[in-house]
Every structure is written in structure tokens, then in C-alpha cells.
Design a protein around this motif. Sequence first.
Motif, short mmCIF file in Angstrom:
data_model
loop_
_atom_site.label_atom_id
_atom_site.label_comp_id
_atom_site.label_asym_id
_atom_site.label_seq_id
_atom_site.Cartn_x
_atom_site.Cartn_y
_atom_site.Cartn_z
N ILE A 42 13.46 12.35 11.10
CA ILE A 42 12.11 12.53 10.55
C ILE A 42 11.51 11.15 10.38
O ILE A 42 12.13 10.25 9.81
N TRP A 43 10.31 11.00 10.88
CA TRP A 43 9.61 9.72 10.79
C TRP A 43 8.53 9.84 9.73
O TRP A 43 7.77 10.81 9.71
N ALA B 87 15.13 19.81 2.55
CA ALA B 87 15.73 18.96 3.58
C ALA B 87 16.11 17.63 2.95
O ALA B 87 15.36 17.09 2.13
N THR B 88 17.25 17.11 3.36
CA THR B 88 17.69 15.80 2.91
C THR B 88 17.81 14.90 4.14
O THR B 88 18.37 15.30 5.15
N CYS B 89 17.26 13.71 4.01
CA CYS B 89 17.28 12.72 5.09
C CYS B 89 17.70 11.38 4.50
O CYS B 89 17.52 11.13 3.31
N ALA B 90 18.26 10.53 5.34
CA ALA B 90 18.75 9.24 4.86
C ALA B 90 18.30 8.10 5.77
O ALA B 90 18.01 8.30 6.95
N LYS B 91 18.26 6.93 5.19
CA LYS B 91 18.07 5.68 5.92
C LYS B 91 18.95 4.65 5.23
O LYS B 91 19.56 4.94 4.20
N SER B 92 19.02 3.47 5.76
CA SER B 92 19.83 2.43 5.15
C SER B 92 19.36 2.17 3.72
O SER B 92 18.17 1.93 3.49
N LYS B 93 20.26 2.31 2.77
CA LYS B 93 20.02 2.03 1.35
C LYS B 93 18.96 2.93 0.72
O LYS B 93 18.25 2.52 -0.20
N ASP C 55 0.86 -1.18 0.00
CA ASP C 55 0.00 0.00 0.00
C ASP C 55 0.90 1.23 0.00
O ASP C 55 1.67 1.44 0.94
N LYS C 56 0.81 2.04 -1.04
CA LYS C 56 1.66 3.22 -1.17
C LYS C 56 1.56 4.14 0.05
O LYS C 56 2.52 4.78 0.44
N TRP C 57 0.39 4.18 0.67
CA TRP C 57 0.19 5.06 1.83
C TRP C 57 1.04 4.64 3.02
O TRP C 57 1.39 5.47 3.86
N SER C 58 1.41 3.36 3.08
CA SER C 58 2.23 2.89 4.21
C SER C 58 3.61 3.54 4.21
O SER C 58 4.27 3.59 5.24
N LEU C 59 4.04 4.07 3.07
CA LEU C 59 5.33 4.76 3.00
C LEU C 59 5.26 6.18 3.55
O LEU C 59 6.28 6.75 3.94
N PHE C 60 4.06 6.76 3.54
CA PHE C 60 3.92 8.19 3.82
C PHE C 60 3.12 8.55 5.06
O PHE C 60 3.08 9.71 5.44
N THR D 129 8.84 4.81 9.56
CA THR D 129 10.27 4.60 9.32
C THR D 129 11.03 5.85 9.72
O THR D 129 10.63 6.96 9.37
N LYS D 130 12.14 5.65 10.42
CA LYS D 130 12.98 6.78 10.82
C LYS D 130 14.00 7.09 9.73
O LYS D 130 14.70 6.21 9.25
N TYR D 131 14.07 8.37 9.37
CA TYR D 131 15.07 8.88 8.44
C TYR D 131 15.97 9.82 9.23
O TYR D 131 15.49 10.69 9.95
N GLN D 132 17.26 9.65 9.08
CA GLN D 132 18.23 10.52 9.75
C GLN D 132 18.28 11.86 9.03
O GLN D 132 18.47 11.90 7.81
#
Length: 174
Positions: A93-94, A119-125, A48-53, A98-101
Amino acid sequence: MEEYSWENFLNDKLLATNQVSAAGLASEEDGVVYECVATPDENNPDFDKWSLFYKEDYDIEIEDENGSKTTKTITEGQSILTMFNEGYASDGIWLGGTKYQFINMDKGLEYEGHSFDVATCAKSKGGMHIIKVGGGHILIVLYDEEKEQDRGNSKNAALAFSKELIESTDTGAA
């Protein structure tokens, strides 16, 4: 004739570049995503695309420098607004649970005659860019390094989209 929707605009002008794996538009009022698109996950028929946002407010446990644990309630949209207001996000930022650094904030970044807060945020990969476009819109794009997407190209695609969005809303389109 079918009306041209935000979903179509995001698909045609951003997801189709293959530089991002997902994109969403959020309101500058509350930071909550109101439209999104995503590349389907072939390995997950229930994707579900909404689960990403988006994820309803939730609690996380955080540990301070002394090892004491406390509970913090995450309100994703509010964390995005706070980041833009304060220029940083010490707790990250969550988004979608999912947590993004938080990496950095470019306030007033000039792009082809327009100025954006980015703003730029990162997570693994992977990671995300969050752009305050103006006109009431915040653009959020996600990139996935496993799909050969990277920070630079996804940021360029997001800025090009933001420019087109602000120009189209200035003229009453979209």
C-alpha cells in the motif's frame, strides 16, 4: 462557539493518546484522505501533514521475477479500496509516496460490539493500520517506532477511535 471538526476529533481522541504519530480519515467511495492530523516534525520546519497521506498519481518502476522492469501508476486511494475488496495488496500500500508492506487483513474483527475490517501494513521502523469503519469512513493511523509507538498499542487506539466514531455518527454527532 467553534464547531467541532474532524481535525479536532482526530487530535483529541487519537493523536492525544501518543500511540500514533498521524491519523487520517478517507472516504469509502474513493479511498482518498479528506482530513488528517500529525505530530509535527521538529527537525523539518517545512513539514506538511498532508505529505504523509497523499501524493498525486505517480509512476514507480517494478521488477518481475525475471528481472524485467515495468512501470506501474500508483493511485493511492484506489490501492486502499482494492486491498479491502480483494483482502490483500501484493504490491503493498502506497501512502504519501511511501510504500508500506501489506501484512494482513482481519475481516469482521470484533471490537466491543462492533465489527471492522482492519488491515495492517509495515515499513522500516513503523507502520499503519487501515480500518473500514463504516458510515462512509476509512481510518488510517500511522505509528513510529522511533517515538516508542508500536503495532499493538496503535491498533488498539485505532479500534477505540473507530468504535467512538461509528457510535457518534450513528447518533448524528461529529
